[in-house]
Motif scaffolding. Structure first.
Motif, mmCIF file in Angstrom:
data_model
loop_
_atom_site.group_PDB
_atom_site.id
_atom_site.type_symbol
_atom_site.label_atom_id
_atom_site.label_comp_id
_atom_site.label_asym_id
_atom_site.label_seq_id
_atom_site.Cartn_x
_atom_site.Cartn_y
_atom_site.Cartn_z
ATOM 1 N N ASN A 334 0.835 -1.281 -0.119
ATOM 2 C CA ASN A 334 -0.159 -0.057 0.034
ATOM 3 C C ASN A 334 0.822 1.290 -0.029
ATOM 4 O O ASN A 334 0.510 2.385 0.568
ATOM 5 N N ALA A 335 1.975 1.217 -0.495
ATOM 6 C CA ALA A 335 2.910 2.276 -0.697
ATOM 7 C C ALA A 335 3.349 2.531 -2.041
ATOM 8 O O ALA A 335 3.398 1.533 -2.884
ATOM 9 N N LYS A 336 4.124 3.655 -2.357
ATOM 10 C CA LYS A 336 4.443 4.020 -3.690
ATOM 11 C C LYS A 336 6.062 3.164 -3.846
ATOM 12 O O LYS A 336 6.573 3.031 -2.941
ATOM 13 N N VAL A 337 6.123 2.636 -5.175
ATOM 14 C CA VAL A 337 7.242 2.029 -5.183
ATOM 15 C C VAL A 337 8.493 2.773 -5.598
ATOM 16 O O VAL A 337 8.190 3.974 -6.124
ATOM 17 N N LEU A 338 9.543 2.908 -4.917
ATOM 18 C CA LEU A 338 10.672 3.604 -4.982
ATOM 19 C C LEU A 338 11.665 3.073 -5.680
ATOM 20 O O LEU A 338 12.131 1.788 -5.752
ATOM 21 N N LYS A 339 12.324 3.697 -6.722
ATOM 22 C CA LYS A 339 13.474 3.263 -7.638
ATOM 23 C C LYS A 339 14.585 4.219 -7.477
ATOM 24 O O LYS A 339 14.272 5.355 -7.425
ATOM 25 N N TRP A 340 15.779 3.583 -7.552
ATOM 26 C CA TRP A 340 17.122 4.402 -7.569
ATOM 27 C C TRP A 340 17.913 3.625 -8.867
ATOM 28 O O TRP A 340 18.121 2.617 -8.501
ATOM 29 N N ALA A 341 18.623 4.228 -9.700
ATOM 30 C CA ALA A 341 19.412 3.867 -10.646
ATOM 31 C C ALA A 341 20.645 4.575 -10.275
ATOM 32 O O ALA A 341 20.929 5.927 -10.426
ATOM 33 N N LEU A 342 21.818 3.865 -10.438
ATOM 34 C CA LEU A 342 23.034 4.407 -10.190
ATOM 35 C C LEU A 342 24.163 3.668 -10.583
ATOM 36 O O LEU A 342 24.098 2.130 -10.783
ATOM 37 N N ASP A 343 25.502 3.991 -10.750
ATOM 38 C CA ASP A 343 26.723 3.352 -11.431
ATOM 39 C C ASP A 343 27.593 3.234 -10.151
ATOM 40 O O ASP A 343 27.841 4.219 -9.383
ATOM 41 N N THR A 344 27.991 2.250 -10.018
ATOM 42 C CA THR A 344 29.192 1.781 -9.181
ATOM 43 C C THR A 344 30.378 2.678 -9.646
ATOM 44 O O THR A 344 30.812 2.840 -10.801
ATOM 45 N N LYS A 345 31.308 2.853 -8.634
ATOM 46 C CA LYS A 345 32.449 3.689 -8.922
ATOM 47 C C LYS A 345 33.709 2.762 -9.338
ATOM 48 O O LYS A 345 33.295 1.463 -9.419
ATOM 49 N N SER A 346 34.817 3.186 -9.542
ATOM 50 C CA SER A 346 35.922 2.308 -9.968
ATOM 51 C C SER A 346 36.238 1.142 -9.065
ATOM 52 O O SER A 346 36.781 0.101 -9.069
ATOM 53 N N SER A 347 35.834 1.448 -7.413
ATOM 54 C CA SER A 347 36.137 0.378 -6.600
ATOM 55 C C SER A 347 35.180 -0.653 -6.231
ATOM 56 O O SER A 347 35.024 -1.452 -5.733
ATOM 57 N N GLY A 348 33.898 -0.483 -7.207
ATOM 58 C CA GLY A 348 32.810 -1.355 -7.207
ATOM 59 C C GLY A 348 31.753 -0.991 -6.104
ATOM 60 O O GLY A 348 30.863 -1.863 -6.017
ATOM 61 N N ALA A 349 31.906 0.060 -5.581
ATOM 62 C CA ALA A 349 31.067 0.359 -4.361
ATOM 63 C C ALA A 349 30.552 1.804 -4.772
ATOM 64 O O ALA A 349 30.988 2.621 -5.644
ATOM 65 N N VAL A 350 29.123 2.222 -3.980
ATOM 66 C CA VAL A 350 28.617 3.528 -4.208
ATOM 67 C C VAL A 350 27.775 3.543 -2.792
ATOM 68 O O VAL A 350 27.157 2.584 -2.256
ATOM 69 N N VAL A 351 27.843 4.718 -2.367
ATOM 70 C CA VAL A 351 27.061 5.218 -1.095
ATOM 71 C C VAL A 351 26.406 6.387 -1.304
ATOM 72 O O VAL A 351 26.875 7.517 -2.158
ATOM 73 N N PHE A 352 24.964 6.252 -1.061
ATOM 74 C CA PHE A 352 24.202 7.471 -0.883
ATOM 75 C C PHE A 352 23.189 7.511 0.068
ATOM 76 O O PHE A 352 22.869 6.462 0.860
ATOM 77 N N THR A 353 22.693 8.767 0.489
ATOM 78 C CA THR A 353 21.691 8.907 1.438
ATOM 79 C C THR A 353 20.464 9.188 0.786
ATOM 80 O O THR A 353 20.257 10.241 -0.170
ATOM 81 N N THR A 354 19.386 8.838 1.309
ATOM 82 C CA THR A 354 18.081 9.480 1.265
ATOM 83 C C THR A 354 17.337 9.666 2.207
ATOM 84 O O THR A 354 17.479 9.071 3.498
ATOM 85 N N LYS A 355 16.141 10.815 2.115
ATOM 86 C CA LYS A 355 15.571 11.426 3.161
ATOM 87 C C LYS A 355 14.039 10.560 3.235
ATOM 88 O O LYS A 355 13.209 10.767 4.247
#
Length: 378
Positions: A334-355
């Protein structure tokens, strides 16, 4: 002197002798004591039975106080003809103790500072860190004198409360944990914090409000709690963090297969006196004869870690595939579907923050339609 007491008190030795002067001879006295009238009354903290002031003689649950009169006679031995006196101690929202004497003749010899010491009271079973009011009074020839002092028992030091707002962010084999100080320090400065992982018990200690727990196992899931300590000892542990899953180890690329071939040679020999000969042929195998060899393809592994932080959530992707496009899909009934599309960095990792408030959501890490990891946020 007849002293009537009520409450949690223990009477010390009194410095007062009461004598009814009704024609009795005072043996050893060459002259009767001077008649005096009270000009004031006071109370003070004492230690022991001497009646001498000692303002520091207060513990967590005990106060001893003395009280006495002042007069203007100047004589060393005095007589108060019609004197009554008493005290009341209040605190904790009630009367703790009280006492009073009957009117009568009171004889005092050689009083001590700050006035002619007349009695001592020992208050016990008090509350630590609490202020009590000691009120004393005297009634002499119809004139009433009063005075009071406030005395505070020593504060009791307790262990501090539990830290709050504990968060954890994973790296390859370590997790950095941060928190806020407890609301109560227990009455003494906090001397340090200890973070403990579960399971395993790995820990770190610090005087700051964050530290890193190391030597964790890749692919394992941990929770973390924090304890604060002061001079009284450690306090209760904080609530455990949400489960933190450690990133998977990045596989080491396998070595390319190699093959080698070389010529083999033979020799012929003959022995004298015999006929015939033997020979051996040498041959070599071409690489083309081995057929085609397909290259080894590494499987793409990915892991999603989520940590609650102030103002939202921190998401981290760890993969063995650098600079690759990934998608995070979050669903909740009963909630909206959330999506994030992103590319990993050269280290193979990525970090981000959402409110976004992700509580109750199930998040899937996907690449080219394949689900690599699933995390449910509690």
């Amino acid at each position: 002197m007849n002293m009537i007491r009520q409450g949690r008190t223990t009477l010390r030795l009194s410095a007062v002798a009461t004598i009814a002067l009704s024609g009795l001879a005072l043996i050893g006295l060459t002259a009767p004591p001077a008649s005096a009238e009270v000009s004031g009354i006071s109370a003070w903290v004492i230690s022991g039975r001497t009646g001498e002031p000692d303002p520091s003689a207060v513990s967590e649950n005990q106060i001893q106080f003395g009280f006495g009169f002042s007069d203007s006679s100047g004589a060393s031995d005095v007589r108060f003809d019609r004197l009554s006196f008493g005290y009341t101690v209040t605190g904790e929202g009630r009367t703790i103790a009280s006492g009073s004497s009957n009117p009568g003749v009171t004889y005092i010899s050689a009083g001590t500072a700050p006035s002619r010491y007349i009695d001592a009271v020992d208050l016990r079973d008090l509350r630590a860190g609490t202020t009590y009011t000691i009120s004393v009074w005297a009634l002499d020839h119809g004139q009433r004198f009063t005075n009071s002092i406030d005395v505070t028992t020593q504060a009791r030091i307790a262990p501090p409360g539990a830290p709050t707002g504990v968060t954890a962010v994973a790296a390859t084999t370590s997790v950095t944990v941060a928190w806020s100080p407890p609301s109560s320090d227990g009455g003494a400065s906090i001397s340090g914090y200890t973070v403990t992982a579960s399971p395993g018990g790995q820990n770190c200690s610090t005087v700051a409000i964050s530290c890193t727990v190391s030597a964790l196992t890749t692919g394992a899931t941990y929770t973390f709690s924090v304890q604060a300590a002061n001079s009284s000892g450690p306090g209760p542990a904080s609530s455990a963090t949400a489960p933190v899953r450690m990133p998977l180890a990045t596989p080491t690329p396998s070595a390319s297969p190699t093959s080698s071939s070389g010529p083999s040679s033979g020799s012929s020999s003959s022995s004298s006196g015999s006929s015939g000969s033997s020979s051996s042929a040498s041959s070599s195998v071409s690489a083309d004869d081995l057929g085609s060899i397909d290259p080894v393809e590494d499987t793409v592994d990915g892991e999603l870690a989520i940590a609650k932080v102030e103002g939202g959530y921190r998401l981290r992707i760890d993969t063995n595939s650098p600079e690759t496009a990934f998608t995070i899909v979050a669903r909740k009934p009963n909630a909206k579907v959330l999506k994030w599309a992103l590319d990993t960095k050269s280290s193979g990792a990525v970090v981000f923050t959402t409110k976004r408030n992700l509580a109750g959501y199930t998040l899937r890490l996907r690449m080219e339609g394949e689900t690599l990891d699933v995390v449910k946020v509690s």
